[in-house]
Design a protein around this motif. Structure first.
Motif, PDB file in Angstrom:
ATOM      1  N   VAL A 118       0.839  -1.197   0.000  1.00 17.08           N
ATOM      2  CA  VAL A 118       0.000   0.000   0.000  1.00 17.08           C
ATOM      3  C   VAL A 118       0.876   1.250   0.000  1.00 17.08           C
ATOM      4  O   VAL A 118       1.890   1.307   0.706  1.00 17.08           O
ATOM      5  N   ILE A 119       0.485   2.231  -0.801  1.00 13.54           N
ATOM      6  CA  ILE A 119       1.060   3.567  -0.742  1.00 13.54           C
ATOM      7  C   ILE A 119      -0.061   4.522  -0.359  1.00 13.54           C
ATOM      8  O   ILE A 119      -1.108   4.554  -1.011  1.00 13.54           O
ATOM      9  N   LEU A 120       0.134   5.270   0.702  1.00 20.22           N
ATOM     10  CA  LEU A 120      -0.850   6.254   1.154  1.00 20.22           C
ATOM     11  C   LEU A 120      -0.286   7.646   0.934  1.00 20.22           C
ATOM     12  O   LEU A 120       0.686   8.044   1.580  1.00 20.22           O
ATOM     13  N   ILE A 121      -0.868   8.383  -0.025  1.00 18.01           N
ATOM     14  CA  ILE A 121      -0.520   9.793  -0.207  1.00 18.01           C
ATOM     15  C   ILE A 121      -1.373  10.556   0.797  1.00 18.01           C
ATOM     16  O   ILE A 121      -2.570  10.752   0.597  1.00 18.01           O
ATOM     17  N   ALA A 122      -0.750  10.969   1.889  1.00 20.25           N
ATOM     18  CA  ALA A 122      -1.505  11.382   3.064  1.00 20.25           C
ATOM     19  C   ALA A 122      -1.623  12.887   3.193  1.00 20.25           C
ATOM     20  O   ALA A 122      -0.719  13.636   2.794  1.00 20.25           O
ATOM     21  N   THR A 123      -2.738  13.328   3.742  1.00 18.35           N
ATOM     22  CA  THR A 123      -2.900  14.714   4.149  1.00 18.35           C
ATOM     23  C   THR A 123      -2.977  14.809   5.670  1.00 18.35           C
ATOM     24  O   THR A 123      -2.450  15.747   6.264  1.00 18.35           O
ATOM     25  N   VAL A 138       0.353  -6.261   5.011  1.00 18.38           N
ATOM     26  CA  VAL A 138       1.283  -6.042   3.893  1.00 18.38           C
ATOM     27  C   VAL A 138       2.054  -4.754   4.146  1.00 18.38           C
ATOM     28  O   VAL A 138       1.627  -3.907   4.935  1.00 18.38           O
ATOM     29  N   PRO A 139       3.191  -4.555   3.473  1.00 24.27           N
ATOM     30  CA  PRO A 139       3.979  -3.335   3.674  1.00 24.27           C
ATOM     31  C   PRO A 139       3.230  -2.085   3.220  1.00 24.27           C
ATOM     32  O   PRO A 139       2.422  -2.127   2.293  1.00 24.27           O
ATOM     33  N   ILE A 140       3.535  -0.967   3.863  1.00 25.65           N
ATOM     34  CA  ILE A 140       2.960   0.326   3.486  1.00 25.65           C
ATOM     35  C   ILE A 140       4.044   1.385   3.553  1.00 25.65           C
ATOM     36  O   ILE A 140       4.934   1.325   4.404  1.00 25.65           O
ATOM     37  N   VAL A 141       3.981   2.346   2.639  1.00 23.26           N
ATOM     38  CA  VAL A 141       4.833   3.532   2.688  1.00 23.26           C
ATOM     39  C   VAL A 141       3.926   4.745   2.556  1.00 23.26           C
ATOM     40  O   VAL A 141       3.077   4.797   1.663  1.00 23.26           O
ATOM     41  N   VAL A 142       4.101   5.705   3.457  1.00 22.27           N
ATOM     42  CA  VAL A 142       3.335   6.953   3.417  1.00 22.27           C
ATOM     43  C   VAL A 142       4.114   7.967   2.602  1.00 22.27           C
ATOM     44  O   VAL A 142       5.325   8.149   2.792  1.00 22.27           O
ATOM     45  N   LEU A 143       3.424   8.637   1.695  1.00 24.93           N
ATOM     46  CA  LEU A 143       4.028   9.656   0.842  1.00 24.93           C
ATOM     47  C   LEU A 143       3.462  11.022   1.178  1.00 24.93           C
ATOM     48  O   LEU A 143       2.252  11.186   1.308  1.00 24.93           O
ATOM     49  N   ASP A 144       4.353  11.994   1.352  1.00 21.94           N
ATOM     50  CA  ASP A 144       4.022  13.416   1.522  1.00 21.94           C
ATOM     51  C   ASP A 144       3.684  13.816   2.953  1.00 21.94           C
ATOM     52  O   ASP A 144       3.201  14.931   3.175  1.00 21.94           O
ATOM     53  N   GLN A 145       3.919  12.934   3.927  1.00 23.72           N
ATOM     54  CA  GLN A 145       3.845  13.313   5.332  1.00 23.72           C
ATOM     55  C   GLN A 145       4.992  12.624   6.076  1.00 23.72           C
ATOM     56  O   GLN A 145       5.318  11.463   5.793  1.00 23.72           O
ATOM     57  N   ASP A 146       5.566  13.331   7.019  1.00 27.37           N
ATOM     58  CA  ASP A 146       6.617  12.770   7.881  1.00 27.37           C
ATOM     59  C   ASP A 146       5.933  12.077   9.052  1.00 27.37           C
ATOM     60  O   ASP A 146       5.349  12.734   9.917  1.00 27.37           O
ATOM     61  N   VAL A 153       8.101   9.000   2.702  1.00 28.29           N
ATOM     62  CA  VAL A 153       8.833   9.904   1.816  1.00 28.29           C
ATOM     63  C   VAL A 153       8.088  11.228   1.868  1.00 28.29           C
ATOM     64  O   VAL A 153       6.873  11.261   1.658  1.00 28.29           O
ATOM     65  N   PHE A 154       8.800  12.329   2.152  1.00 28.69           N
ATOM     66  CA  PHE A 154       8.090  13.589   2.369  1.00 28.69           C
ATOM     67  C   PHE A 154       8.897  14.768   1.851  1.00 28.69           C
ATOM     68  O   PHE A 154      10.108  14.677   1.630  1.00 28.69           O
ATOM     69  N   GLN A 155       8.199  15.897   1.676  1.00 27.35           N
ATOM     70  CA  GLN A 155       8.820  17.126   1.189  1.00 27.35           C
ATOM     71  C   GLN A 155       9.386  17.920   2.368  1.00 27.35           C
ATOM     72  O   GLN A 155       8.933  17.792   3.503  1.00 27.35           O
ATOM     73  N   ASN A 156      10.348  18.783   2.076  1.00 27.13           N
ATOM     74  CA  ASN A 156      10.913  19.661   3.096  1.00 27.13           C
ATOM     75  C   ASN A 156      10.089  20.948   3.133  1.00 27.13           C
ATOM     76  O   ASN A 156      10.549  22.019   2.731  1.00 27.13           O
ATOM     77  N   ASP A 157       8.859  20.830   3.613  1.00 21.82           N
ATOM     78  CA  ASP A 157       7.899  21.932   3.516  1.00 21.82           C
ATOM     79  C   ASP A 157       8.324  23.156   4.311  1.00 21.82           C
ATOM     80  O   ASP A 157       8.142  24.288   3.848  1.00 21.82           O
ATOM     81  N   TYR A 158       8.889  22.943   5.493  1.00 21.04           N
ATOM     82  CA  TYR A 158       9.258  24.083   6.341  1.00 21.04           C
ATOM     83  C   TYR A 158      10.344  24.944   5.688  1.00 21.04           C
ATOM     84  O   TYR A 158      10.180  26.152   5.519  1.00 21.04           O
ATOM     85  N   ASP A 159      11.459  24.328   5.329  1.00 13.43           N
ATOM     86  CA  ASP A 159      12.564  25.089   4.744  1.00 13.43           C
ATOM     87  C   ASP A 159      12.180  25.711   3.402  1.00 13.43           C
ATOM     88  O   ASP A 159      12.593  26.834   3.083  1.00 13.43           O
ATOM     89  N   GLU A 182      -4.783  23.137   9.374  1.00 14.65           N
ATOM     90  CA  GLU A 182      -3.567  22.666  10.019  1.00 14.65           C
ATOM     91  C   GLU A 182      -3.612  21.194  10.413  1.00 14.65           C
ATOM     92  O   GLU A 182      -2.621  20.662  10.928  1.00 14.65           O
ATOM     93  N   GLU A 183      -4.733  20.516  10.169  1.00 15.00           N
ATOM     94  CA  GLU A 183      -4.739  19.064  10.348  1.00 15.00           C
ATOM     95  C   GLU A 183      -3.772  18.407   9.365  1.00 15.00           C
ATOM     96  O   GLU A 183      -3.257  17.315   9.632  1.00 15.00           O
ATOM     97  N   ASP A 184      -3.543  19.075   8.234  1.00 13.80           N
ATOM     98  CA  ASP A 184      -2.523  18.644   7.288  1.00 13.80           C
ATOM     99  C   ASP A 184      -1.198  19.185   7.807  1.00 13.80           C
ATOM    100  O   ASP A 184      -0.879  20.358   7.651  1.00 13.80           O
ATOM    101  N   VAL A 185      -0.409  18.316   8.442  1.00 12.54           N
ATOM    102  CA  VAL A 185       0.810  18.765   9.099  1.00 12.54           C
ATOM    103  C   VAL A 185       1.795  19.375   8.106  1.00 12.54           C
ATOM    104  O   VAL A 185       2.363  20.439   8.345  1.00 12.54           O
ATOM    105  N   ALA A 186       1.995  18.712   6.978  1.00 13.23           N
ATOM    106  CA  ALA A 186       3.000  19.162   6.013  1.00 13.23           C
ATOM    107  C   ALA A 186       2.641  20.517   5.408  1.00 13.23           C
ATOM    108  O   ALA A 186       3.387  21.491   5.518  1.00 13.23           O
TER     109      ALA A 186
END
Length: 327
Positions: A118-123, A138-146, A153-159, A182-186
């Motif tokens: 599973v890949i979860l593109i998360a908000t 099964v394995p999971i990787v979250v995309l776009d949230q730390d 795997v996530f973006q460097n949103d703060y910097d 702000e529920e969307d942390v990134a």
């Protein structure tokens, strides 16, 4: 047409055909005979039967928050070639930014023989998300949230936001910010914090009414820019959490007779294709969404094949792209 008929026509045993279909050892002579029969008959093995034999579906579930998002489409464009090359199909589950539907899809993918990963593109990541992730077989990787509950795997949103806001603050003395919930942390928390810290570093105090919350749409960006012009008439810079919000702000400023960037400068975040063709072209941040999708797919594959077992965190880089919407 079934495997027994293929075996009979090729003059081999059923077990030999089964080994052939599952990439097991078969002599060159028998392999050629089976291949001729399959090409002649157009036989396609049953995926369901293969799943029952191997316990593998060769399907990866990808949970996405929004089907018409430029950033999400770039992520998916990075994911799917990697999966396809490895022999996996992608099953997209669109949630329309409904967190409860994300959890429902996680539960669905927990059922036996649904997907191999599973890949979860998360908000957002709620306690319900964490519980559902922990229950996945099964394995999971979250995309776009730390996150700390699984690999991500996530973006460097703060910097990224701090740096693009720094570009705006070179000439803006009365900046405003249009962010998202702000529920969307990134995108919600980290980008807002990056903006405020850039302002603090520049010695600028931002009034509360200059901090607006929008949805991820052009219309919402327009509405919040309009509210800023009414409540904060001295505003000379609008820093936006996304390009879509910035497009709405540009349209609003133009309709209200404000010149960009002479009267009010505008910045975005994401560097979607339209940012290069709007008038004026948009100063923004290029985030490597497609590459992050590819990295996510590679990370998931390493878990599904047993090559990797340790939780991984990958933070992506970025580039500030200065165009004509800033001075």
């Amino acid at each position: 047409m079934d495997i027994n008929q293929i075996a009979q026509m090729a003059g081999v045993s059923r077990a030999t055909v089964s080994r052939y279909l599952n990439d097991g050892y078969v002599s060159q002579e028998k392999r050629a005979a089976i291949r001729r029969v399959i090409e002649k008959t157009g036989y396609v093995p049953s995926q369901h039967a293969k799943t029952l034999r191997t316990g593998k579906t060769n399907v990866v579930g990808i949970i996405i928050p929004k089907i018409n998002s430029a950033s999400v489409s770039r992520m998916v464009a990075g994911i799917t070639p990697i999966l396809n090359e490895a022999g996996y199909q992608a099953l997209l589950a669109n949630t329309d930014n409904d967190a409860s539907r994300e959890v429902n899809f996680l539960h669905l993918f927990s059922e036996k023989n649904q997907v191999d990963g599973v890949i979860l593109i998360a908000t957002v990541i709620t306690p319900e998300h964490r519980e559902a992730i922990a229950a996945l077989p099964v394995p999971i990787v979250v995309l776009d949230q730390d996150v700390d509950c699984c690999s991500c795997v996530f973006q460097n949103d703060y910097d990224a936001m701090r740096d693009v806001a720094g570009v705006a603050l070179r000439t803006s003395k009365h900046p405003a910010y249009i962010g998202v919930f702000e529920e969307d942390v990134a995108v919600g928390q980290m980008r807002r914090r990056g903006f405020l810290d850039a302002c603090a570093r520049a010695g600028i105090e931002v009034p509360e009414h200059a901090l607006r919350i929008a949805e991820f749409t052009v219309d919402s960006g327009y509405e919040q820019a309009e509210a800023l012009l009414e409540e904060y008439p001295s505003v000379d810079g609008i820093v936006c959490a996304t390009d879509s919000i910035a497009y709405g702000a540009l349209t609003c400023l133009r309709e209200y007779g404000r010149r960009v960037p002479e009267d009010v400068l505008v910045t975005g975040m994401d560097d979607s294709e339209i940012s290069q063709i709007v008038t004026p072209t948009l100063t923004t941040v290029h985030l490597h969404y497609k590459t992050s999708g590819a990295e996510t797919a590679k990370t998931l594959l390493s878990f599904m094949t047993g090559e990797e077992h340790v939780v991984r965190k990958i933070r992506m880089g970025y580039e500030v792209v200065t165009r004509n919407s800033t001075r």
